[in-house]
Design an enzyme around this catalytic site. Structure first.
Site, short mmCIF file in Angstrom:
data_model
loop_
_atom_site.label_atom_id
_atom_site.label_comp_id
_atom_site.label_asym_id
_atom_site.label_seq_id
_atom_site.Cartn_x
_atom_site.Cartn_y
_atom_site.Cartn_z
N CYS A 22 0.83 -1.20 0.22
CA CYS A 22 0.03 0.04 -0.18
C CYS A 22 0.86 1.23 -0.08
CB CYS A 22 -0.85 -0.04 1.31
SG CYS A 22 -2.02 1.68 1.47
N HIS B 224 -27.53 21.26 1.30
CA HIS B 224 -28.05 21.60 -0.15
C HIS B 224 -27.24 22.79 -0.35
CE1 HIS B 224 -30.20 22.09 -3.64
NE2 HIS B 224 -30.43 23.50 -3.49
N TYR C 6 -10.11 -3.90 -10.54
CA TYR C 6 -10.25 -2.39 -9.88
C TYR C 6 -8.63 -1.86 -10.37
CZ TYR C 6 -7.84 -3.63 -5.53
OH TYR C 6 -6.83 -3.75 -4.74
N ARG D 97 -11.51 -9.54 -20.57
CA ARG D 97 -12.12 -10.88 -21.47
C ARG D 97 -13.71 -10.92 -21.50
NH1 ARG D 97 -9.71 -15.72 -18.22
NH2 ARG D 97 -10.55 -14.48 -16.42
#
Length: 605
Positions: A112, A546, A282, A303
């Site tokens: 990582c 919002h 991924y 594939r």
């Protein structure tokens, strides 16, 4: 005297190449030698010599409460937590070496930190900046910025130099962190050595005389570490944790030596002009997206009909495929790369299963998966692996050998994610050294992100998974262009897709999936809610913010209603009318005292 010498002392000094084994039934034997049994009349001397034998067996090594093989994120977290509880801990990291252009080993911090999440995120952010400013889906001009033609340039070499320095500091920080936590750091390649058996001491040889029956103690394990200079060091561990992770798998096809993998990607000194990426997972999707967004001509070969065929909700996969087809790399579905050929100069050709040949690639990156490294440790017989080579563990990270544990990508836990390994390592330390036998990680509702273009965030069950588990489920989903692309033409807008998977009469959120800009940052907060068992009513009880992308998840169509009727939030549910006062408490106490007194009287009678 002769019996004493022949029976007890001689085995303590085995011939060269022989291994001393202290086993049950009070027997000492060399691997090639005869068995020698301690007579009962030598009990007291036997007790002393048993201790001497144990010492002789471990004299070549150093005793540790815990030896961790693997210096990645999981092993690191386990080591520091265990040392914090006072355990004597050693962590073994094999470092980095190269076999030709193939990188072997990640270095302190693991995959990582060195060749995975961290440097990949750096490249993803660089690619995202390029997309924002000058890509076909760029938004800068729409917001009033004037970008002169050819004024925007990207220097791969400059970014690589800064990225590598950043990663190097992080990796060095791991070593410093281990030392600060009083964890002994050992560099080298580790394998298992001998298994050392011992026995509980007893007061008398014969149980009939009042002593306890002999019981073997859990074994200790020799761990042999081979350094870069070929020197060897032997450790003796009361407990061993396997945290070696995995390595990249490469297909056996002609010309595979011309390809690189996702580790080697970070060694590229210059930006590819034309790249082929092979794979549907991924990592392949992320690498193809990065290269394309940075301006390389990129082709993605896979594939099946789509990428991300396993583990992702069909709605999310469909949205990703639409985005990639409209704005991403050139997609080659149903294409199996069967050969790679070198042509003129440093250019290569790709040949697929149907005979199609594509030329002119200066980079071919293969990312078809990873395989675990547990078997490279030469473990003792009895350590179980599944058919794919993963170490079999139970819910507490126990393997099939006593006092041998495994965490992270090398195990059958099913989640090859850095934060999962970290959490599992910490909980294992809590259980082994922190006095909490219940400590463990529960492997469900684990959130994850794909740094695709656009990024994906997901937690919980996909719709098909939920249907298998719960039968009929409900979904809330929508796809739209966010305000980020308000000034782009419709064909230059990257859509956002959001989905809730709901189960049961309370419509519990058992799956939450999103794709689009900022999904990678958005998913973490919602993952907490899903993990706590939030329902659609809980979501809708949270007033929307919002204008944001995330507000859609708490304002889906049908807000505040169910089956056409009002559906109130949980905080308006009727609650028991219980008023606690001093008088109530006094009355309760008086009643309890009277009842207790009556019971005592009846017992006396």
């Amino acid at each position: 005297r002769r019996a004493f010498s022949e029976t007890l002392l001689k085995p303590l000094f085995p011939k060269p190449g022989e291994n001393l084994v202290v086993s049950g039934k009070w027997r000492f034997r060399s691997v090639e030698g005869p068995q020698r049994i301690i007579p009962g009349w030598m009990e007291d001397r036997g007790q002393t010599l048993l201790k001497m034998a144990s010492a002789a067996a471990t004299a070549a090594g150093e005793d540790y409460d815990l030896v961790i093989i693997g210096g990645g994120s999981g092993g690191s977290a386990l080591s520091k937590r265990a040392a914090g509880y006072g355990a004597k801990v050693a962590i073994i990291d094999r470092g980095v070496r190269y076999d030709g252009k193939e990188r072997i080993g990640a270095g302190p911090g693991g995959t990582c930190v060195n060749v995975g999440c961290v440097p990949k995120k750096v490249m993803f952010m660089a690619a995202s900046i390029n997309e924002t400013l000058g890509d076909e889906v760029g938004i800068a001009e729409g917001f009033g910025y004037t970008l002169k033609k050819d004024a925007l340039s990207f220097d791969w070499g400059t970014l690589k130099k800064r990225r590598d320095a950043y990663v190097r500091r992080l990796s060095e920080g791991y070593v410093n962190g281990w030392k600060k936590a009083n964890v002994e750091v050992i560099h080298g390649f580790a394998t298992f050595g001998n298994v050392i058996h011992d026995e509980e001491e007893k007061k008398h040889f014969f149980p009939a005389f009042g002593g306890k029956k002999k019981t073997p103690t859990p074994p200790k394990y020799e761990i042999v570490v081979k350094g870069a200079d070929e020197t060897r060091r032997t450790l003796v561990a009361k407990k061993v944790a396997i945290a070696v992770g995995g390595k990249i798998s490469m297909p056996s096809i002609p010309g595979i030596e011309y390809a690189i993998n996702s580790d080697s990607f970070f060694d590229l000194e210059r930006q590819p002009k034309k790249a082929a990426v092979v794979g549907a997972g991924y990592i392949a999707v992320e690498m193809a997206g990065i290269l394309h967004a940075l301006g390389s001509e990129t082709h993605l070969f896979f594939r099946g009909d789509t990428v991300l065929r396993r583990g992702f909700d069909p709605f999310i996969v469909d949205q990703l495929m639409q985005a990639m087809e409209a704005h991403g790399p050139e997609l080659h579905a149903k294409s199996t790369v069967e050969a790679i050929e070198k042509t003129d100069g440093d250019l290569y050709s790709v040949i697929t299963g149907d005979g199609t040949r594509m030329d002119g690639f200066d980079c071919i990156l293969v990312a078809i998966g990873r395989e675990p490294l547990g078997k490279t440790l030469k473990p003792p017989p009895g350590l179980a692996f599944d058919e794919s080579g993963y170490v079999v563990v139970d819910e507490y990270e126990n393997t099939t050998l006593p006092n041998v544990y495994a965490i992270g990508d090398v195990t059958t836990s099913g989640y090859e994610l850095t934060p999962v390994a970290i959490a599992a390592g910490r909980r294992l330390a809590d259980r082994l050294f922190g006095g909490e036998p219940r400590a463990r990680l529960e492997y469900y509702d684990v959130a994850t992100v794909v740094f695709s273009h656009p990024p994906i965030g997901t937690v919980g069950l996909t719709e098909p998974e939920a249907q298998k588990l719960y039968g009929k489920v409900k979904v809330k989903q929508s796809a739209f262009g966010s305000m980020m692309f308000a000034f782009n033409e419709n064909d230059r807008k990257v859509k956002t897709g959001l989905k809730l998977v709901l189960a049961g009469p309370e419509e519990t959120v058992v799956g939450l999936h999103c794709i689009g800009p900022l999904s990678d940052e958005m998913i973490q907060g919602f993952a907490v809610a899903v993990r706590m068992g939030a329902t659609r009513r809980d979501f809708e009880a949270s007033v929307a913010i919002h204008p944001t992308i995330a507000e859609e998840l708490v304002t889906f169509a049908g807000w505040g209603t169910k089956d056409g009727k009002v559906w109130l939030p949980p905080y308006l549910d009727p609650k028991p009318n219980v008023i606690v006062t001093k008088a109530n408490l006094l009355s309760l106490a008086t009643g309890l005292a009277a009842g207790l007194l009556a019971a005592i009287v009846l017992m006396k009678k």
